[in-house]
Design a protein around this motif. Sequence first.
Motif, PDB file in Angstrom:
ATOM      1  N   ALA A 190       0.869  -0.922  -0.057  1.00 57.95           N
ATOM      2  CA  ALA A 190       0.152   0.006   0.025  1.00 57.95           C
ATOM      3  C   ALA A 190       0.913   1.279  -0.025  1.00 57.95           C
ATOM      4  CB  ALA A 190      -1.036  -0.185   1.208  1.00 57.95           C
ATOM      5  N   PHE A 191       1.785   1.335   0.653  1.00 57.99           N
ATOM      6  CA  PHE A 191       2.862   2.345   0.856  1.00 57.99           C
ATOM      7  C   PHE A 191       3.530   2.609  -0.384  1.00 57.99           C
ATOM      8  CE2 PHE A 191       7.042   4.107   1.604  1.00 57.99           C
ATOM      9  CZ  PHE A 191       6.701   5.382   2.239  1.00 57.99           C
ATOM     10  N   LEU A 192       3.986   1.664  -1.010  1.00 54.06           N
ATOM     11  CA  LEU A 192       4.698   1.910  -2.709  1.00 54.06           C
ATOM     12  C   LEU A 192       3.888   2.227  -3.392  1.00 54.06           C
ATOM     13  CD1 LEU A 192       6.886  -1.789  -2.260  1.00 54.06           C
ATOM     14  CD2 LEU A 192       7.647   1.079  -2.260  1.00 54.06           C
ATOM     15  N   VAL A 193       2.464   1.699  -3.400  1.00 55.22           N
ATOM     16  CA  VAL A 193       1.669   2.268  -4.476  1.00 55.22           C
ATOM     17  C   VAL A 193       1.154   3.699  -4.348  1.00 55.22           C
ATOM     18  CG1 VAL A 193      -0.844   2.066  -5.134  1.00 55.22           C
ATOM     19  CG2 VAL A 193       0.556  -0.214  -4.834  1.00 55.22           C
ATOM     20  N   LEU A 194       1.065   4.043  -3.137  1.00 56.04           N
ATOM     21  CA  LEU A 194       0.652   5.408  -2.848  1.00 56.04           C
ATOM     22  C   LEU A 194       1.989   6.298  -3.011  1.00 56.04           C
ATOM     23  CD1 LEU A 194      -1.006   7.510  -1.466  1.00 56.04           C
ATOM     24  CD2 LEU A 194      -0.059   7.221   0.928  1.00 56.04           C
ATOM     25  N   VAL A 195       3.127   5.801  -2.769  1.00 56.42           N
ATOM     26  CA  VAL A 195       4.309   6.713  -3.016  1.00 56.42           C
ATOM     27  C   VAL A 195       4.582   6.952  -4.469  1.00 56.42           C
ATOM     28  CG1 VAL A 195       6.717   6.793  -2.954  1.00 56.42           C
ATOM     29  CG2 VAL A 195       5.684   6.254  -0.956  1.00 56.42           C
ATOM     30  N   TYR A 196       4.351   5.698  -5.301  1.00 57.44           N
ATOM     31  CA  TYR A 196       4.644   5.879  -6.653  1.00 57.44           C
ATOM     32  C   TYR A 196       3.635   6.624  -7.432  1.00 57.44           C
ATOM     33  CZ  TYR A 196       8.807   3.289  -6.757  1.00 57.44           C
ATOM     34  OH  TYR A 196      10.152   2.940  -6.364  1.00 57.44           O
ATOM     35  N   ALA A 197       2.198   6.626  -6.831  1.00 56.66           N
ATOM     36  CA  ALA A 197       1.342   7.455  -7.334  1.00 56.66           C
ATOM     37  C   ALA A 197       1.521   8.744  -7.328  1.00 56.66           C
ATOM     38  CB  ALA A 197      -0.022   6.852  -6.782  1.00 56.66           C
ATOM     39  N   THR A 198       1.869   9.202  -6.119  1.00 57.39           N
ATOM     40  CA  THR A 198       2.260  10.562  -5.746  1.00 57.39           C
ATOM     41  C   THR A 198       3.247  11.079  -6.489  1.00 57.39           C
ATOM     42  OG1 THR A 198       1.322  10.223  -3.470  1.00 57.39           O
ATOM     43  CG2 THR A 198       2.601  12.149  -3.892  1.00 57.39           C
ATOM     44  N   LEU A 199       4.625  10.294  -6.524  1.00 54.30           N
ATOM     45  CA  LEU A 199       5.798  10.803  -7.111  1.00 54.30           C
ATOM     46  C   LEU A 199       5.877  10.764  -8.609  1.00 54.30           C
ATOM     47  CD1 LEU A 199       8.299   9.506  -4.564  1.00 54.30           C
ATOM     48  CD2 LEU A 199       7.271  11.953  -4.537  1.00 54.30           C
ATOM     49  N   GLU A 200       5.334   9.773  -8.971  1.00 53.28           N
ATOM     50  CA  GLU A 200       5.417   9.496 -10.502  1.00 53.28           C
ATOM     51  C   GLU A 200       4.352   9.221 -11.248  1.00 53.28           C
ATOM     52  OE1 GLU A 200       8.359   9.372 -11.660  1.00 53.28           O
ATOM     53  OE2 GLU A 200       9.518   9.295  -9.818  1.00 53.28           O
ATOM     54  N   GLY A 201       3.092   9.298 -10.558  1.00 52.98           N
ATOM     55  CA  GLY A 201       1.704   8.996 -11.122  1.00 52.98           C
ATOM     56  C   GLY A 201       1.698   7.705 -11.870  1.00 52.98           C
ATOM     57  N   ARG A 202       2.447   6.815 -11.344  1.00 46.84           N
ATOM     58  CA  ARG A 202       2.488   5.280 -11.863  1.00 46.84           C
ATOM     59  C   ARG A 202       2.249   4.364 -10.400  1.00 46.84           C
ATOM     60  NH1 ARG A 202       7.441   7.087 -14.946  1.00 46.84           N
ATOM     61  NH2 ARG A 202       6.596   7.477 -16.911  1.00 46.84           N
ATOM     62  N   PRO A 203       1.029   4.180 -10.064  1.00 47.80           N
ATOM     63  CA  PRO A 203       0.878   3.373  -8.847  1.00 47.80           C
ATOM     64  C   PRO A 203       1.209   1.901  -9.093  1.00 47.80           C
ATOM     65  CG  PRO A 203      -1.335   3.960  -9.936  1.00 47.80           C
ATOM     66  CD  PRO A 203      -0.218   4.808 -10.310  1.00 47.80           C
ATOM     67  N   SER A 204       0.984   1.493 -10.431  1.00 48.56           N
ATOM     68  CA  SER A 204       1.424  -0.043 -10.570  1.00 48.56           C
ATOM     69  C   SER A 204       2.870  -0.313 -10.438  1.00 48.56           C
ATOM     70  CB  SER A 204       1.054  -0.265 -12.041  1.00 48.56           C
ATOM     71  OG  SER A 204       1.856   0.706 -12.842  1.00 48.56           O
ATOM     72  N   LEU A 205       3.723   0.768 -10.249  1.00 48.10           N
ATOM     73  CA  LEU A 205       5.353   0.323  -9.943  1.00 48.10           C
ATOM     74  C   LEU A 205       5.303  -0.064  -8.542  1.00 48.10           C
ATOM     75  CD1 LEU A 205       6.961   3.417 -11.520  1.00 48.10           C
ATOM     76  CD2 LEU A 205       7.296   0.842 -12.257  1.00 48.10           C
ATOM     77  N   GLY A 206       4.279   0.247  -7.694  1.00 44.77           N
ATOM     78  CA  GLY A 206       4.443  -0.293  -6.187  1.00 44.77           C
ATOM     79  C   GLY A 206       4.176  -1.645  -6.147  1.00 44.77           C
ATOM     80  N   LEU A 207       3.286  -2.270  -6.895  1.00 43.16           N
ATOM     81  CA  LEU A 207       2.940  -3.548  -6.903  1.00 43.16           C
ATOM     82  C   LEU A 207       4.060  -4.279  -7.428  1.00 43.16           C
ATOM     83  CD1 LEU A 207      -0.985  -3.600  -8.074  1.00 43.16           C
ATOM     84  CD2 LEU A 207       0.211  -3.725  -5.805  1.00 43.16           C
ATOM     85  N   VAL A 208       4.519  -3.725  -8.724  1.00 44.33           N
ATOM     86  CA  VAL A 208       5.999  -4.541  -9.536  1.00 44.33           C
ATOM     87  C   VAL A 208       7.045  -4.642  -8.196  1.00 44.33           C
ATOM     88  CG1 VAL A 208       7.808  -3.957 -11.101  1.00 44.33           C
ATOM     89  CG2 VAL A 208       5.367  -3.324 -11.752  1.00 44.33           C
ATOM     90  N   ASN A 209       7.026  -3.662  -7.505  1.00 45.29           N
ATOM     91  CA  ASN A 209       8.113  -3.868  -6.467  1.00 45.29           C
ATOM     92  C   ASN A 209       8.197  -4.851  -5.357  1.00 45.29           C
ATOM     93  OD1 ASN A 209      10.355  -2.954  -5.044  1.00 45.29           O
ATOM     94  ND2 ASN A 209       9.783  -0.937  -4.414  1.00 45.29           N
ATOM     95  N   VAL A 210       6.599  -5.506  -5.308  1.00 45.50           N
ATOM     96  CA  VAL A 210       6.381  -6.482  -4.245  1.00 45.50           C
ATOM     97  C   VAL A 210       6.817  -7.600  -4.688  1.00 45.50           C
ATOM     98  CG1 VAL A 210       4.515  -7.468  -3.200  1.00 45.50           C
ATOM     99  CG2 VAL A 210       4.324  -5.072  -3.517  1.00 45.50           C
ATOM    100  N   LEU A 211       6.891  -8.020  -6.181  1.00 47.20           N
ATOM    101  CA  LEU A 211       7.171  -9.440  -6.549  1.00 47.20           C
ATOM    102  C   LEU A 211       8.501 -10.263  -5.848  1.00 47.20           C
ATOM    103  CD1 LEU A 211       6.495 -11.963  -8.026  1.00 47.20           C
ATOM    104  CD2 LEU A 211       7.339 -11.020 -10.317  1.00 47.20           C
ATOM    105  N   PRO A 212       9.682  -9.211  -5.928  1.00 47.51           N
ATOM    106  CA  PRO A 212      10.829  -9.689  -5.596  1.00 47.51           C
ATOM    107  C   PRO A 212      11.130  -9.858  -4.143  1.00 47.51           C
ATOM    108  CG  PRO A 212      11.370  -7.818  -7.054  1.00 47.51           C
ATOM    109  CD  PRO A 212       9.708  -8.057  -6.967  1.00 47.51           C
ATOM    110  N   ILE A 213      10.308  -9.041  -3.281  1.00 49.79           N
ATOM    111  CA  ILE A 213       9.930  -9.244  -1.966  1.00 49.79           C
ATOM    112  C   ILE A 213       9.361 -10.653  -1.441  1.00 49.79           C
ATOM    113  CG2 ILE A 213       9.053  -8.351   0.267  1.00 49.79           C
ATOM    114  CD1 ILE A 213       9.152  -5.678  -1.183  1.00 49.79           C
ATOM    115  N   ALA A 214       8.262 -10.873  -2.114  1.00 46.67           N
ATOM    116  CA  ALA A 214       7.699 -12.254  -2.361  1.00 46.67           C
ATOM    117  C   ALA A 214       8.510 -13.438  -2.368  1.00 46.67           C
ATOM    118  CB  ALA A 214       6.150 -12.353  -3.169  1.00 46.67           C
ATOM    119  N   VAL A 215       9.123 -13.502  -3.495  1.00 44.42           N
ATOM    120  CA  VAL A 215      10.273 -14.468  -3.666  1.00 44.42           C
ATOM    121  C   VAL A 215      11.278 -14.581  -2.584  1.00 44.42           C
ATOM    122  CG1 VAL A 215      11.990 -15.002  -5.379  1.00 44.42           C
ATOM    123  CG2 VAL A 215      10.129 -13.798  -6.293  1.00 44.42           C
ATOM    124  N   THR A 216      11.627 -13.379  -2.252  1.00 39.52           N
ATOM    125  CA  THR A 216      12.642 -13.327  -1.217  1.00 39.52           C
ATOM    126  C   THR A 216      12.120 -14.274   0.234  1.00 39.52           C
ATOM    127  OG1 THR A 216      13.816 -11.573  -1.738  1.00 39.52           O
ATOM    128  CG2 THR A 216      14.050 -12.095   0.558  1.00 39.52           C
TER     129      THR A 216
END
Length: 833
Positions: A667-693
Amino acid sequence: MDPQRFVDVLDTWIVDRPGQVVLLFLVISGLFVLGLGGGGTDSGTDQFTEDVPAEQALQEVNDNFERITFGDDSGTTQLIQSGTNVLSKPELLRMLEAQKRLSDNPDLKVEGTTSVARSVARTLEPSADSIEDEIRAVERSTPGEIDRAVRTAVTENPGLQALLSEDYNARSASASATIGTVSHRLPGGTNAGPGTSGSSPLTAIQLQAEYIVSSVGGDITVFGSGITSEELGNVINDSLGLVIPAALALILLFLIVAYRDPVDLLLGLIALGMAMLWTFGFMGLAGIAFSQLLIAIPPLLLAVGIDFGIHAINRYREERVGDVSVREAMRIATDQLVIAFFIVTGTTVLGFAANLSSGLSSIRELGIVAAVGIVFTFFIFGVFLPATKVYADRWRERLGVPEFGSAALGSERSLLGRVLPVGVRIARTAPRVFLLLVVVSTVVMGQYGAGVDSRFTQDDFLPPEEPPAYLDYVPEPFRPGDYTVTETTNFLERNFQTGEEDTTTVYVEGPLHRDYALEALWRAGDDPPSSFVDDDGHARETSIVTVIREYADRNPEFATLVARNDRNDNGIPDDNLRTIYAALLDSPVRDRALNYITDDYTSARIVYSVEADASQEAVTDDTRAVADRVRFEATATGGVIVLKAVSDVIGESAFRSLVIALFAAAAFLVLVYATLEGRPSLGLVNVLPIAVTVAALASTMRFLDIPFNVLTGTSLSIAIGLGIDYSAHLLHRFVEEYDESTDVDAALLATVRGTGGALTGSMLTTVSGLGVLWLAISPILGQFGLLIALSVLYSYLASILVLPTTLVLWDRYVSTGPGRDRSTPVDPDSTAD
């Protein structure tokens, strides 16, 4: 609200007023110095049990019953004697002499001693009424008389056989080991719970007893009931004394390679030390004691601090090329890094703060301290370090001091720069197939890792029985002390009959003077569950009912009173229970009765025998089932129940904090990338490597049989915090490159070579420096060090290999940005970005 305004303000302070920034941080450091040590230390394991209801019930049992029986608290010391034949005349005399010398010392507050040697001596001389008489009786006897006395004593008192090793031979009157006991009066109190607590007077007594017993000669070991909090603290301190020098040496080595400049290395080390100072100063000011669990804090701060430091210096070096000034290079670097550090800090703090959902206060404290420490790390490495770097480089320019190794890690002409783009190559070749493989693998690893066991035992903190071979090569100043507690407990298990049963307790509260009370207590043990010892359809128990029956068998007058109030003639009174209790408490068995019911008849305990090979889970479930049968308020408790309850809380906390951390970070990543870049989907992209880890770490724990305990139970949320660190750095750098380029491949190539190089240096430093914790003599520290090192390694690999593929697919199907020109793909092996 424009975040860039805040970044610009920080940039201005860093590049235009570096001296003032440095002075401000030094003043703040001085304030935190005042808090160092203010919280004290807590080395006991009772900190992990105090929040569990079963432990609170056990404490009430101890308060209501144990203290009534003994008056002052009592403690026991065991004298474990081993040899060719401990029942020979010389060995019997050694045991008697040891017990005599202990009894003669008033500082040891000895109330009594027991041993096979004393029983044999009294068999030889029935009129002996002191240890001195018993010693004379053995000295006067021949070996043949002693052998006959041994056989007679054990035959007449079968309980003595429990004090002899299992190889006791009645024919030869021989055994290889025996146990003598010494009871002490302890007005100061002891801990009766399953964990260890603060300092106990018994520890000092036993240390003095060791010295006295050693003067007797022979092989007699002084042993308490287990490891004490002081010994636990020594084990932890010795482990840290062993691994910290090795960790610092490895960290320093890799930092030298990463920084390649003595000034930059010094600045990085100062920043790391400041992060530690601030965090531990905060603990002191907040009154948070340093415990075993908070040993996790220094590795966490090192992991994040090393990463931030290398990134800050490396990013600055990337910009400091050609004629670019110090001021301009740092402004560009911090303009980018402050946002990246903020994203990493926010998600990492959420990962650690998820531990606030734990049912154990010690884990909640870890979450608080870790979160605060990461915030401190953000300011120190995001503001202080860049400012000191500007100040130092201006000083260098004025004095003409040369720079050393100022090239960025992962530059395109380096070996690392040619290896790092492997993830980009995979992303260009078969991104969908690779992503499908990653998702399937993550699901499989997650399902397998879901079977990780949760466990809480004192053995988690004990050193191994056999010291590791590498300790022979450790120099004396760093070599840990000798610990025999594991060896002694294993010796007892191997050589003595531990009995066929253990015990569990049900604590009952209510109006126990009601006519149905005793029948209700007794009926709870009917048709006992499988882990309970079965005596003709009823659980083997010791309770106020058994005390009443035993005294009625010995006292005809009391038996008449019981029979007059027993409606169904089963030996359990049904009427006038106040009269029954009053008569019992006015009898010679008063103390024994008060061990199972309070004198106001409002609380009682029932002690059930359980099979020795029954599991913690089975005993816990069955005791709770029996407690539910009682008509009054009843709580299942006892050492086994408490340990199982703590294990359950640890497992639940690990899962709950994992879920909270994942969702909060996403949720934080989606909010940050929506605010900073206008691309909330990047927040979800960031989650996949974390899930793998996380999935990889959980499956590794199960494969290596590493359970969730009080320290490793935090590893999954820590993996999220550290995993976000690596992927967030790469993703933020990618966004910068992506916005400046029309080609996603070019953006990825610049990202993995630039930021990937810094990540590699950070990973190698952190994995080697923290992985050395595996050498700790404390198993719980070794497991934690291994898991932290693996979580960093997995996070790095997932970021370098998986993130490029997800970004390529994001660019193809989700992005509304410039996209890439697919007609002219960039060759990752080319020398031009």
